[in-house]
Write an enzyme that holds these catalytic residues in place. Structure first.
Site, PDB file in Angstrom:
ATOM      1  N   ILE A  22     -27.622 -14.667  -2.703  1.00 37.21           N
ATOM      2  CA  ILE A  22     -27.750 -13.215  -2.599  1.00 37.21           C
ATOM      3  C   ILE A  22     -27.309 -12.546  -3.890  1.00 37.21           C
ATOM      4  CG2 ILE A  22     -26.972 -11.165  -1.363  1.00 37.21           C
ATOM      5  CD1 ILE A  22     -26.560 -12.885   1.074  1.00 37.21           C
ATOM      6  N   SER A  23     -26.149 -12.960  -4.374  1.00 32.99           N
ATOM      7  CA  SER A  23     -25.603 -12.313  -5.561  1.00 32.99           C
ATOM      8  C   SER A  23     -24.615 -13.241  -6.217  1.00 32.99           C
ATOM      9  CB  SER A  23     -24.924 -10.991  -5.178  1.00 32.99           C
ATOM     10  OG  SER A  23     -24.395 -10.352  -6.318  1.00 32.99           O
ATOM     11  N   LYS A  24     -24.470 -13.092  -7.513  1.00 29.33           N
ATOM     12  CA  LYS A  24     -23.545 -13.917  -8.276  1.00 29.33           C
ATOM     13  C   LYS A  24     -22.532 -13.015  -8.955  1.00 29.33           C
ATOM     14  CE  LYS A  24     -23.318 -17.260 -12.085  1.00 29.33           C
ATOM     15  NZ  LYS A  24     -22.228 -17.992 -11.459  1.00 29.33           N
TER      16      LYS A  24
ATOM     17  N   THR B 276     -20.364 -17.125  -5.974  1.00 29.90           N
ATOM     18  CA  THR B 276     -21.696 -16.695  -5.579  1.00 29.90           C
ATOM     19  C   THR B 276     -21.723 -16.487  -4.078  1.00 29.90           C
ATOM     20  OG1 THR B 276     -22.639 -17.998  -7.378  1.00 29.90           O
ATOM     21  CG2 THR B 276     -24.152 -17.270  -5.660  1.00 29.90           C
TER      22      THR B 276
ATOM     23  N   LYS C 295     -19.460 -16.617   0.984  1.00 32.62           N
ATOM     24  CA  LYS C 295     -18.922 -16.386  -0.351  1.00 32.62           C
ATOM     25  C   LYS C 295     -18.270 -17.677  -0.826  1.00 32.62           C
ATOM     26  CE  LYS C 295     -15.785 -13.182  -2.681  1.00 32.62           C
ATOM     27  NZ  LYS C 295     -14.885 -12.030  -2.448  1.00 32.62           N
TER      28      LYS C 295
ATOM     29  N   ASP D  30      -9.054  -0.788  -4.737  1.00 29.34           N
ATOM     30  CA  ASP D  30     -10.281  -0.987  -5.510  1.00 29.34           C
ATOM     31  C   ASP D  30     -11.451  -0.294  -4.822  1.00 29.34           C
ATOM     32  OD1 ASP D  30     -11.735  -1.841  -7.671  1.00 29.34           O
ATOM     33  OD2 ASP D  30     -12.150  -3.828  -6.861  1.00 29.34           O
TER      34      ASP D  30
END
Length: 1318
Positions: free
Chosen positions: A572-574, A579, A595, A690
């Site tokens: 999905i995303s890095k 990742t 994750k 955050d």
């Protein structure tokens, strides 16, 4: 170690479904030794008050428990089952209503089914106490003569399934073609369980896993204490004078006479060395003590093992020989006699934590032993019934034919398939340990990960599975209600003593075909010479019909999550540290976002504390509506895995990237939802630190959740510190507890995996000898182009170019500050601030205390960015950003180009106040809620309204809203890692040498401080395979339990002959494994084309080719004129038209979790549920709740609903919904009138009763109604809870359901269909 009570916010968190299972321990005289906390629901007396009282006071038959104990003392080869009635006295609050002399309050009696076993002392093998599990008697509609009354009562509706299977056997021509039992997947342990046993298995399985969670928590606490002691030991090397304190109390303030007597004759340096050595030796003793206890692993039973058929049940080993040695070593340790207060406090706290773990393991062992024994006895009875049924039907095949049988060896693959669990083979050579040396948990097997949550039991209440070798004949004296579990209504032809129980316990029959074991996917090649041919009776028919599927022991390694349990679909995303992968669970087909974090990267980039904090926060919020859920956490040798919700709506950064700015009407709702989430976190003592658009995720319904807690601080907020200052010298953080780890009475050490009082922030040493620091602020951990950098310099000396330096290049010994240190703070980490540069508060940059006000500052920055498209303090370099923040130089745009209301500007200014005490939200959340900007927002039901924008993914696997950030290159690496068993196999070899390493390192002692420190570190390395991250293991039992309960309800409905789908609890979306297709959420949106909303981090990046946060005036004007949306319709259209757009900007997040994307619900059986279809009567939650009356509802009588609430405005939505469903709604707000109305002659169709009333609880009101003979005695009642704070509170059994704000129309419709359509 700071002793304190649980936080009041956590008191109401009781796990769903397990509240009707009670655990009781009685001594041999019948007095209560231990009672589970939920037992007070029956007795009306707290578990602590119940301890020491005779059990005879509880039961209507005062002698029934004593008679049962006598039978167990006569013969403990089997459990004893009794039926008894326990009465509950009225509580004090119920007496409020006893004002009318004509009304008498009736006591509540509960008929219980009680099963007990005898526990023996491990040292003497003498009876120690008895263990009982109690649960309400299960009513059964049909009692099958061929099954027997007692087994029918035990199995409940499972007895009907068993009887149906026996009817099938009558049509089978021969034993070679016996049909197998139908099985159901247990979501808790991932075993296929036969349907007739599934309900009983669920209860036992939950008991074991909750006890395991308590043991895991206790181990976490002890591990943190060990780290704190190690840090103290290391600090001795860095000081000229040995001035060290523990919890604020100096160590070695009172010296022994051997040192004080020679103080005058020795030089100052010589005296200091002696004091240093003395402290070092004491610390080393404490560390050795903790290491011995940490080396004891969780007890559990392997999937299969080599054994003799005649092995007694009492010889089951649940601990490895090495763990037995460590256990004996730990129990033999004695507290030293020390006069020094600091050292005495240190040893007492350490000893308390050690005993806490031993007691937790002890109780887990008892429950495992109990569960396996009960299971084996039930299977033995069913086995006999089936054999007799077949013999009666005229099978000629003899059952006792002697034939050669092959005994299968240990299946090592089964025992090593998980990177967390390791089973030590039983054929391992046992150490020469005498029975006296092997203490209470000596019969447990070995587990790789250090055990892990907490139970409170005196360590003298030892557990052992040893019993007398003499099997006495079964007697049945005493109360007529007392009965043996092995006494069936029909005679048992062959009582095999404990042989068949051990056969099933060790999985004998696992060599049969997959038809018998449809759940087993792992096989081991069998070598001919690895078998041993023996003469033994022919295998029982149960092996031919698949009955040993039941034998899957609950606590085996199969139930521990592993990456091999998932199919990796695509990345999905890095991010910088790992990742995120879209994954499907093999057993259920559910979709998750996993994750994956590489350990080497996390350690080298100093992110160990962050990932620990993130896991701890998520564990504490198993069912929070404001936080993306964590379902599993586990690790292998090289990776950490967090299995999360997959939220395919993307994040707010994606939304901003597509729209550039967000309309103020949208921003109002989004900011309100985030504010509620922050309020929830702050109440729990959690500071996010955050907050930014990247970390605000969007669910499929368009509502928002918070994510990425890697930089969170867990502990006291400034306001809490101010309240506690002056009351105690030592400030203790609030206590947290995961709903999974239900605590027991007496947990007075720490009840939470989150706040560990023994972390390094709990001790300090003098900084007088340290170099004074003059920097205004220190900067650390920013990510740019996937690189972590760290600097430590003053704000004035920051160079114009962002410099990089190694993470560990500068390490400063300092006094940790409890008010500002993040959780899991590493002792050698530089002093730092955390967060993303654009959203950092000025007090963070100045290095002052960071409390919850930093989150409100960041929320103001987010609101500014929503309205104007860039952060308020944006600049070309991070240094200038910091200068702008400190100078409060807000980069306002041209308000003519970006029109904004005065209320929005005032709210931004309120959030961005440099002085935290003047910042909006400093007093409480009401300051924010009452701001004019939020006029029109109903804070109580904001989540029940339709969101401004609802994502429309084309399929459940659609990731069009995500920016892969180069994740495609990681796909092949991950696939090879998952498919390779090399990593897992290597993991399991590590602990083989632990015992010998530990024993070798424990001999002798060095008197030099540096040697002691090095040796203690070797202790830790030998003791824990995953030393940096600890036992990184977790299961969200609340969600898994609910999935099992739904499966049970489905089976019940099928038996009843009508379809009944119980609506899921809305706060977790659809339950994993539920047959209701969660993909229905997409049905009404399939006509819309989803927009491709790619992610861009909101952090500064000087290399962005098309920066979203540019404030160039020409760019602003151009964007306003050409791309700016003119209406809501234009906004939606703009989003849809961006589906095929491409954005190539690289994000530069500030923490490792920027790439985390989650979904509101796991989606099961995607291949069969898509395309989607909404069945009649199962309206989508996205449709308007007021659109129509429930089509599944039909009634010829007028429907009357009674709503009893204290504040009518809170439940206005409920009233609208009921009226739309054609109900006659009566509303009562006076508490006295509530009771009178309910006790009157008018009968209602359904009652909605608020639980937290002012004078008395709704539970007490309903108790009186239920105990009376009024017209509404049996009227269905729904509990109402005004806030989501009560999200984890269990539903009282007298209620038929629960609703909480915001009212979920879908759940309400389900209750109406089920309760009012009879």
């Amino acid at each position: 170690m700071v002793m304190q009570e649980r936080n009041s916010n956590e008191d109401n968190k009781v796990n769903h479904g397990i509240d009707n299972i009670y655990v009781l321990e009685l001594d041999l005289d019948g007095s209560v030794l231990f009672a589970s906390t939920n037992f007070s629901q029956i007795t009306g007396i707290s578990s602590l008050e119940l301890t020491g009282k005779p059990a005879a006071l509880l039961s209507s038959d005062q002698e029934i428990f004593n008679a049962a104990i006598e039978q167990l003392l006569d013969d403990d080869s089997h459990s004893v089952k009794i039926h008894t009635v326990i009465s509950k006295l009225p509580s004090l609050e119920e007496n409020v209503f006893v004002q009318d002399e004509e009304m008498e309050l009736q006591s509540k009696s509960v008929e219980l089914d009680c099963v007990g076993v005898l526990i023996r002392d491990p040292l003497t093998s003498r009876p120690s106490h008895t263990l009982w599990v109690l649960q309400p008697l299960k009513p059964t509609r049909i009692t099958r003569q061929e099954i027997g009354q007692q087994l029918t009562e035990t199995l409940g509706f499972g007895a009907q399934l068993l009887a149906q299977h026996l009817e099938k056997l009558q049509t089978v021509p021969s034993t070679d073609s016996l049909p197998p039992f139908e099985t159901v997947l247990c979501r808790v342990c991932d075993h296929e369980i036969q349907n007739w046993y599934f309900e009983h298995h669920t209860e036992l399985c939950l008991l074991i896993h909750h006890a395991e969670a308590r043991a895991q928590e206790a181990n976490d606490l002890l591990n943190e204490q060990r780290n704190a002691l190690q840090s103290l030991l290391d600090s001795l090397d860095d000081q000229i004078e040995p001035d060290v304190s523990y919890l604020g109390v100096p160590l070695a303030a009172v010296l022994p006479s051997s040192i004080t007597s020679s103080a005058k004759s020795n030089s100052r340096s010589s005296l200091s060395q002696k004091i240093r050595n003395y402290i070092s030796n004491m610390l080393f003793d404490a560390i050795s003590y903790t290491d011995s206890c940490l080396a004891i692993h969780l007890p559990f039973i392997p999937e299969s093992t080599t054994r003799e058929d005649n092995q007694p049940f009492s010889e089951i080993r649940l601990l490895s020989p090495a763990s037995e040695v460590f256990n004996a070593k730990t129990l033999s340790w004695c507290l030293p006699h020390i006069d020094d207060p600091g050292l005495q406090l240190m040893f007492e706290n350490t000893d308390a934590l050690v005993k806490k773990k031993l007691d937790a393991i002890n109780r887990l062992s008892n429950i495992i032993y109990y569960s396996e024994r009960v299971r084996c006895e039930i299977e033995d009875q069913v086995q006999t019934i089936i054999e007799q049924s077949i013999q009666v039907d005229g099978y000629d095949e003899p059952l006792s034919t002697t034939t050669p049988t092959l005994i299968e060896p240990i299946q090592e693959t089964l025992m090593t398939q998980s990177p967390i669990i390791e089973c030590e083979p039983f054929n391992t050579v046992k150490p020469s340990v005498s029975p006296e040396e092997v203490h209470d948990i000596s019969q447990f097997n070995h587990r790789n990960d250090p055990p892990i949550t907490a139970a409170s039991v005196d360590s003298s209440n030892s557990f052992s599975v040893h019993r007398s070798s003499t099997n006495h004949s079964s007697t049945n004296s005493g109360s007529p209600n007392l009965s043996r579990r092995n006494n069936l209504a029909i005679p048992i032809a062959s009582r095999r003593k404990s042989v068949s129980a051990v056969n099933t316990l060790y999985g004998v029959g696992s060599s049969y075909t997959s038809e018998s074991f449809p759940f087993s996917k792992l096989t081991v090649p069998v070598e001919r010479n690895s078998f041993r041919e023996t003469e033994s009776p022919k295998p029982f028919l149960s092996r031919q019909i698949g009955i040993s599927t039941l034998s899957s022991n609950i606590s085996s390694g199969k139930g521990t999550p592993s990456i091999q349990d998932y199919e990796i679909i695509k990345p999905i995303s890095k991010g910088t540290f790992g990742t995120v992968y879209l994954s499907r669970k093999n057993t259920t087909g559910e979709i998750y976002a996993i994750k994956v974090l590489r350990k080497v990267d996390m350690i080298s980039k100093n992110q160990v504390a962050n990932v620990k904090a993130e896991r701890a926060v998520l564990m504490a919020q198993e069912e929070s509506a404001f936080v993306a859920k964590l379902y599993y956490a586990f690790q292998s040798r090289d990776y950490l895995y967090l299995v999360m919700e997959f939220m395919n709506g993307g994040d707010c950064a994606s939304l901003l990237k597509s729209l550039y700015t967000i309309p103020e009407s949208w921003a109002k709702i989004y900011i309100a939802e985030v504010a509620l989430g922050l309020e929830h976190l702050h109440r729990l003592g959690i500071i996010h630190r955050d907050i930014k658009p990247d970390n605000i995720l969007m669910s499929i319904t368009g509502h928002l959740k918070l994510a990425d807690f890697g930089l969170s601080q867990l502990g006291l907020t400034t306001r809490q510190l101010r309240l506690q200052k002056g009351k105690n010298n030592i400030l203790s953080p609030p206590s947290f507890q995961s709903p999974t780890a239900l605590g027991d009475p007496g947990d007075n050490i720490a009840s939470s995996p989150l706040i560990l009082p023994t972390s390094v922030s709990a001790f300090s040493y003098d900084e007088k000898s340290q170099k004074q620091k003059t920097e205004l602020a220190t900067f650390t951990t920013y990510k740019e182009d996937d690189t972590t950098t760290t600097t430590r310099t003053s704000i004035d000396s920051i160079s114009s170019k962002y410099l990089e330096s190694p993470v560990d290049s500068q390490k400063v010994n300092r006094t940790p500050n409890l008010q500002s240190v993040p959780f899991f703070r590493q002792p050698d980490a530089p002093k730092r601030f955390v967060g993303t540069p654009d959203y950092l508060a000025p007090e963070t940059l100045r290095g002052s205390t960071q409390d919850d006000m930093v989150d409100w500052w960041a929320l103001g920055c987010v609101l500014f960015e929503f309205l104007f498209g860039y952060p308020p303090f944006h600049a070309e370099t991070p240094e200038k950003v910091f200068e702008n923040i400190l100078a409060n130089n807000i980069a306002w745009p041209d308000l003519e180009m970006y029109p904004c209301s005065e209320e929005a500007l005032d709210l931004i200014n309120g959030f961005l106040q440099p002085n935290p005490e003047r910042r909006l939200g400093f007093s409480d959340i009401n300051e924010i809620k009452e701001h004019p900007f939020f006029n029109g927002i109903n804070w109580d039901d904001i989540f029940s309204h339709e969101a401004p924008f609802i994502p429309a993914p084309e399929t459940p696997l659609d990731t069009a809203y995500f920016d892969s950030r180069g994740a495609g290159a990681a796909e092949s690496n991950m696939s090879s890692s998952v498919n390779s068993g090399e990593e897992v196999s290597k993991d399991n070899n590590v602990s083989q040498e632990r015992g010998s390493q530990f024993l070798r390192s424990s001999h002798g002692r060095s008197r030099e401080r540096s040697t002691s420190a090095r040796r203690s570190r070797r202790f830790s390395e030998a003791n824990s395979e995953f030393d940096e991250f600890g036992p990184f293991s977790y299961k969200n039992l609340s969600v898994l339990e609910r999935a099992n309960r739904n499966a049970i309800e489905k089976i019940r409905s099928e038996i009843a002959g009508k379809l009944h789908i119980s609506p899921p609890d809305p706060h977790i979306g659809y339950t994993p494994g539920s047959d209701m297709p969660s993909a229905k959420l997409y049905d009404q949106q399939l006509t819309l084309s989803p927009s491709l909303m790619t992610n861009q981090g909101s952090n500064f990046s000087s290399t962005d080719s098309t920066p979203r946060k540019s404030i160039n005036s020409s760019d602003v004007e151009s964007r306003s004129k050409t791309d700016g949306p003119k209406s809501m319709h234009d906004l939606i259209k703009q989003l849809h038209m961006r589906k095929h757009s491409s954005h190539t900007n690289q994000s530069t997040g500030s923490s490792e979790s920027d790439d985390l994307f989650n979904l509101d619900l796991p989606i099961s059986n995607l291949e069969t549920s898509y395309p989607f279809k909404i069945e009649e009567g199962q309206a989508s939650p996205l449709s308007s709740p007021l659109s129509k009356t429930p089509p599944f509802f039909s009634s010829s009588v007028p429907l009357k609903a009674l709503i009893c609430v204290s504040k009518l405005n809170l439940f206005s939505e409920l009233i609208k919904l009921l009226k739309s469903y054609k109900f006659q709604v009566s509303i009562v707000t006076d508490e006295d009138k509530m009771l009178r109305t309910l006790m009157a002659d008018e009968k209602f169709s359904i009652i909605f009763l608020q639980l937290d009333l002012t004078r008395v609880s709704g539970v007490s009101i309903l108790k009186i109604v239920r105990s009376s003979n009024c017209a509404n005695r049996n009227t269905p009642a729904i509990a109402l809870t005004p806030t989501r704070i009560d999200i984890n509170a269990a539903i009282p059994r007298m209620f038929d359901g629960r609703l909480y704000l915001p009212i979920n129309a879908f759940l309400l419709r389900g209750y109406i269909a089920r309760l009012c359509n009879k």
